[in-house]
Design a protein around this motif. Sequence first.
Motif, PDB file in Angstrom:
ATOM      1  N   THR A   1     -34.016   9.840 -14.026  1.00  0.00           N
ATOM      2  CA  THR A   1     -33.758  10.571 -12.801  1.00  0.00           C
ATOM      3  C   THR A   1     -35.316  10.344 -12.174  1.00  0.00           C
ATOM      4  O   THR A   1     -35.040   8.944 -12.708  1.00  0.00           O
ATOM      5  CB  THR A   1     -34.822  12.237 -12.760  1.00  0.00           C
ATOM      6  N   GLY A   2     -34.175  10.338 -10.936  1.00  0.00           N
ATOM      7  CA  GLY A   2     -34.972   9.375  -9.783  1.00  0.00           C
ATOM      8  C   GLY A   2     -33.665   8.292  -9.062  1.00  0.00           C
ATOM      9  O   GLY A   2     -32.899   7.649  -9.727  1.00  0.00           O
ATOM     10  N   ASP A   3     -33.498   8.395  -7.861  1.00  0.00           N
ATOM     11  CA  ASP A   3     -32.546   7.576  -7.035  1.00  0.00           C
ATOM     12  C   ASP A   3     -33.316   6.221  -6.554  1.00  0.00           C
ATOM     13  O   ASP A   3     -32.775   5.821  -5.499  1.00  0.00           O
ATOM     14  CB  ASP A   3     -31.386   7.820  -6.229  1.00  0.00           C
ATOM     15  N   PHE A   4     -34.097   5.492  -7.403  1.00  0.00           N
ATOM     16  CA  PHE A   4     -34.538   4.305  -6.849  1.00  0.00           C
ATOM     17  C   PHE A   4     -33.013   3.227  -6.947  1.00  0.00           C
ATOM     18  O   PHE A   4     -32.385   2.913  -7.460  1.00  0.00           O
ATOM     19  CB  PHE A   4     -35.265   3.716  -7.333  1.00  0.00           C
ATOM     20  N   SER A   5     -33.744   2.403  -6.025  1.00  0.00           N
ATOM     21  CA  SER A   5     -32.467   1.450  -5.533  1.00  0.00           C
ATOM     22  C   SER A   5     -32.107   0.435  -6.117  1.00  0.00           C
ATOM     23  O   SER A   5     -30.947   0.336  -6.824  1.00  0.00           O
ATOM     24  CB  SER A   5     -33.148   0.884  -4.079  1.00  0.00           C
ATOM     25  N   TYR A   6     -33.007  -0.285  -7.804  1.00  0.00           N
ATOM     26  CA  TYR A   6     -32.724  -0.810  -8.987  1.00  0.00           C
ATOM     27  C   TYR A   6     -31.517  -0.317  -9.273  1.00  0.00           C
ATOM     28  O   TYR A   6     -30.986  -1.210  -9.454  1.00  0.00           O
ATOM     29  CB  TYR A   6     -34.670  -1.353  -9.094  1.00  0.00           C
ATOM     30  N   LYS A   7     -31.874   0.784  -9.738  1.00  0.00           N
ATOM     31  CA  LYS A   7     -30.769   1.589 -10.571  1.00  0.00           C
ATOM     32  C   LYS A   7     -28.927   0.832 -10.145  1.00  0.00           C
ATOM     33  O   LYS A   7     -28.353   1.053 -11.049  1.00  0.00           O
ATOM     34  CB  LYS A   7     -30.807   2.587 -10.745  1.00  0.00           C
ATOM     35  N   TYR A   8     -28.751   1.083  -9.081  1.00  0.00           N
ATOM     36  CA  TYR A   8     -27.518   0.936  -8.687  1.00  0.00           C
ATOM     37  C   TYR A   8     -27.190  -0.520  -8.246  1.00  0.00           C
ATOM     38  O   TYR A   8     -25.696  -0.611  -8.683  1.00  0.00           O
ATOM     39  CB  TYR A   8     -27.265   0.935  -6.796  1.00  0.00           C
ATOM     40  N   ASP A   9     -28.306  -2.122  -8.855  1.00  0.00           N
ATOM     41  CA  ASP A   9     -28.392  -2.521  -8.574  1.00  0.00           C
ATOM     42  C   ASP A   9     -27.401  -3.018 -10.548  1.00  0.00           C
ATOM     43  O   ASP A   9     -26.386  -3.762 -10.480  1.00  0.00           O
ATOM     44  CB  ASP A   9     -28.947  -3.535  -9.132  1.00  0.00           C
ATOM     45  N   PHE A  10     -27.271  -2.696 -11.456  1.00  0.00           N
ATOM     46  CA  PHE A  10     -26.688  -1.700 -12.451  1.00  0.00           C
ATOM     47  C   PHE A  10     -25.011  -1.691 -12.356  1.00  0.00           C
ATOM     48  O   PHE A  10     -24.810  -1.896 -13.225  1.00  0.00           O
ATOM     49  CB  PHE A  10     -27.665  -1.754 -13.694  1.00  0.00           C
ATOM     50  N   GLY A  11     -24.893  -1.032 -11.494  1.00  0.00           N
ATOM     51  CA  GLY A  11     -23.264  -0.252 -10.711  1.00  0.00           C
ATOM     52  C   GLY A  11     -23.494   0.659 -11.377  1.00  0.00           C
ATOM     53  O   GLY A  11     -22.569   1.751 -12.120  1.00  0.00           O
ATOM     54  N   GLY A  12     -24.574   1.517 -11.361  1.00  0.00           N
ATOM     55  CA  GLY A  12     -24.874   3.115 -11.565  1.00  0.00           C
ATOM     56  C   GLY A  12     -24.335   3.616 -10.554  1.00  0.00           C
ATOM     57  O   GLY A  12     -24.454   3.236 -10.343  1.00  0.00           O
ATOM     58  N   LEU A  13     -24.178   5.073 -11.478  1.00  0.00           N
ATOM     59  CA  LEU A  13     -23.255   5.787 -10.651  1.00  0.00           C
ATOM     60  C   LEU A  13     -24.446   7.476 -11.208  1.00  0.00           C
ATOM     61  O   LEU A  13     -25.047   7.572 -11.899  1.00  0.00           O
ATOM     62  CB  LEU A  13     -21.708   6.760 -11.950  1.00  0.00           C
ATOM     63  N   GLY A  14     -24.770   8.388  -9.691  1.00  0.00           N
ATOM     64  CA  GLY A  14     -25.745   8.943  -9.021  1.00  0.00           C
ATOM     65  C   GLY A  14     -25.103  10.796 -10.051  1.00  0.00           C
ATOM     66  O   GLY A  14     -23.471  10.575 -10.248  1.00  0.00           O
ATOM     67  N   ARG A  15     -26.178  11.367 -10.469  1.00  0.00           N
ATOM     68  CA  ARG A  15     -25.646  12.316 -11.643  1.00  0.00           C
ATOM     69  C   ARG A  15     -26.096  13.554 -11.288  1.00  0.00           C
ATOM     70  O   ARG A  15     -27.651  13.704 -10.923  1.00  0.00           O
ATOM     71  CB  ARG A  15     -24.982  12.038 -12.682  1.00  0.00           C
ATOM     72  N   ARG A  16     -25.942  14.627 -10.928  1.00  0.00           N
ATOM     73  CA  ARG A  16     -26.781  15.863 -10.612  1.00  0.00           C
ATOM     74  C   ARG A  16     -27.144  16.346 -11.821  1.00  0.00           C
ATOM     75  O   ARG A  16     -26.856  16.493 -12.488  1.00  0.00           O
ATOM     76  CB  ARG A  16     -25.849  17.174  -9.723  1.00  0.00           C
ATOM     77  N   VAL A  17     -28.552  16.296 -11.386  1.00  0.00           N
ATOM     78  CA  VAL A  17     -30.113  16.513 -12.736  1.00  0.00           C
ATOM     79  C   VAL A  17     -29.925  18.770 -12.098  1.00  0.00           C
ATOM     80  O   VAL A  17     -30.744  17.956 -11.176  1.00  0.00           O
ATOM     81  CB  VAL A  17     -30.863  15.786 -13.124  1.00  0.00           C
ATOM     82  N   GLU A  18     -29.777  19.696 -13.041  1.00  0.00           N
ATOM     83  CA  GLU A  18     -30.759  21.146 -12.787  1.00  0.00           C
ATOM     84  C   GLU A  18     -31.216  21.067 -13.666  1.00  0.00           C
ATOM     85  O   GLU A  18     -31.407  21.349 -14.709  1.00  0.00           O
ATOM     86  CB  GLU A  18     -30.011  21.876 -12.571  1.00  0.00           C
ATOM     87  N   CYS A  19     -32.325  22.058 -13.493  1.00  0.00           N
ATOM     88  CA  CYS A  19     -33.387  22.319 -14.148  1.00  0.00           C
ATOM     89  C   CYS A  19     -33.910  24.231 -14.464  1.00  0.00           C
ATOM     90  O   CYS A  19     -33.381  24.189 -13.448  1.00  0.00           O
ATOM     91  CB  CYS A  19     -34.888  21.591 -14.028  1.00  0.00           C
ATOM     92  N   LEU A  20     -34.114  24.447 -14.910  1.00  0.00           N
ATOM     93  CA  LEU A  20     -34.040  25.855 -15.252  1.00  0.00           C
ATOM     94  C   LEU A  20     -35.706  26.509 -15.572  1.00  0.00           C
ATOM     95  O   LEU A  20     -35.956  25.613 -16.344  1.00  0.00           O
ATOM     96  CB  LEU A  20     -32.917  26.887 -15.909  1.00  0.00           C
ATOM     97  N   LEU A  21     -36.276  27.140 -14.834  1.00  0.00           N
ATOM     98  CA  LEU A  21     -37.870  27.369 -15.026  1.00  0.00           C
ATOM     99  C   LEU A  21     -37.571  28.834 -15.631  1.00  0.00           C
ATOM    100  O   LEU A  21     -36.375  29.881 -15.443  1.00  0.00           O
ATOM    101  CB  LEU A  21     -38.248  27.650 -14.570  1.00  0.00           C
ATOM    102  N   VAL A  22     -38.201  28.849 -16.659  1.00  0.00           N
ATOM    103  CA  VAL A  22     -37.475  29.754 -18.227  1.00  0.00           C
ATOM    104  C   VAL A  22     -38.906  30.790 -17.639  1.00  0.00           C
ATOM    105  O   VAL A  22     -39.974  30.309 -18.308  1.00  0.00           O
ATOM    106  CB  VAL A  22     -36.790  30.180 -19.273  1.00  0.00           C
ATOM    107  N   SER A  23     -38.895  32.079 -17.579  1.00  0.00           N
ATOM    108  CA  SER A  23     -40.313  32.739 -17.386  1.00  0.00           C
ATOM    109  C   SER A  23     -40.489  34.258 -17.855  1.00  0.00           C
ATOM    110  O   SER A  23     -39.311  35.050 -18.302  1.00  0.00           O
ATOM    111  CB  SER A  23     -41.550  32.769 -16.401  1.00  0.00           C
ATOM    112  N   THR A  24     -41.227  34.920 -18.076  1.00  0.00           N
ATOM    113  CA  THR A  24     -41.167  36.990 -18.348  1.00  0.00           C
ATOM    114  C   THR A  24     -40.904  36.901 -17.119  1.00  0.00           C
ATOM    115  O   THR A  24     -41.531  36.876 -16.449  1.00  0.00           O
ATOM    116  CB  THR A  24     -42.298  36.572 -19.397  1.00  0.00           C
ATOM    117  N   ALA A  25     -40.754  38.205 -16.941  1.00  0.00           N
ATOM    118  CA  ALA A  25     -41.044  39.046 -15.685  1.00  0.00           C
ATOM    119  C   ALA A  25     -41.787  39.144 -15.143  1.00  0.00           C
ATOM    120  O   ALA A  25     -41.563  39.313 -13.780  1.00  0.00           O
ATOM    121  CB  ALA A  25     -39.521  40.625 -16.192  1.00  0.00           C
ATOM    122  N   SER A  26     -42.769  39.403 -15.220  1.00  0.00           N
ATOM    123  CA  SER A  26     -44.621  39.478 -14.976  1.00  0.00           C
ATOM    124  C   SER A  26     -44.646  38.323 -15.448  1.00  0.00           C
ATOM    125  O   SER A  26     -45.983  38.414 -15.046  1.00  0.00           O
ATOM    126  CB  SER A  26     -44.957  40.965 -15.767  1.00  0.00           C
TER     127      SER A  26
END
Length: 285
Positions: free
Chosen positions: A74-99
């Motif tokens: 993760t992270g859209d640091f500029s150096y990553k695109y120097d390698f020809g990197g492609l961006g990808r959306r990353v989603e996270c889930l927070l799992v918890s009890t109702a209370s």
Amino acid sequence: MRLRGRCSLSSVLWQGEKPIGVQATLIDRKNRSLIGMLNGRDMTIRKPAPGFALHLYSMRWAIENGFTVYDLQTGDFSYKYDFGGLGRRVECLLVSTASRRNLGGRLEARSLPVVLARAKALHQAGDLDGAVRACRQILEADAAQAGALQLLRQLDETRRSLLPRNLSVAARLHEAGNLAEAERMYREIVDIEPAHFDVRYLLGVILLQQRRYSEAEQQISQAIDIRPDVPAAHYNRGLALAKLDRARDALASLDHCIGLEPNHGRALALRATMLKAAESRAEQA
């Protein structure tokens, strides 16, 4: 360079006898992927940057060994695109009890000194909520544990002193639309001051915004018990009840609101809409 390990690629960049960079990369053979895990470098050396050189080395190794994906994490640091990197959306889930409470059982008695030491370390590190949770887990197992009781008293005093600042932060998060983090902070404050009207009410409003109508109605009702003279609280409770199809209770709450503020436009409008809908249903029956 030196490579070690079967499930990870560990690379060290040397300048003569001096190590100037290190990189650890996880190997996912099933998906033919290399996944960046961590790296470190000598910050005084910039051209070429050791980290950049290590990435190049790892990519060459990946190609030579049949891997098709090099994951820079993760992270859209500029150096990553120097390698020809492609961006990808990353989603996270927070799992918890109702209370938002822990589902686990009580701590084993022999672990209590270790947990208490951890609670003290969390306190020293500024993680007050983590320290409180640890103390409460100890006291669930041994209600008379002196160290946990003493630390919990200290923590409660500290948290009360921080309450005005934390409420201000939570309100800003709420206003900015960061509902999950604002809810977390409101719950922490309610845990310290259960009879704090503003926090109870704002927590109810957040739950209402998230369409968690039953929880919203419960929180706003508790806020009304603390201060029954706030028209907005009765209106929002009425709105939550209407969403729960509890029309009679909703109308009663709206009537309370209008009784306190006869010109409350939203309450009058919602009340009229509900009565019109009830008349329409009666005619169809």
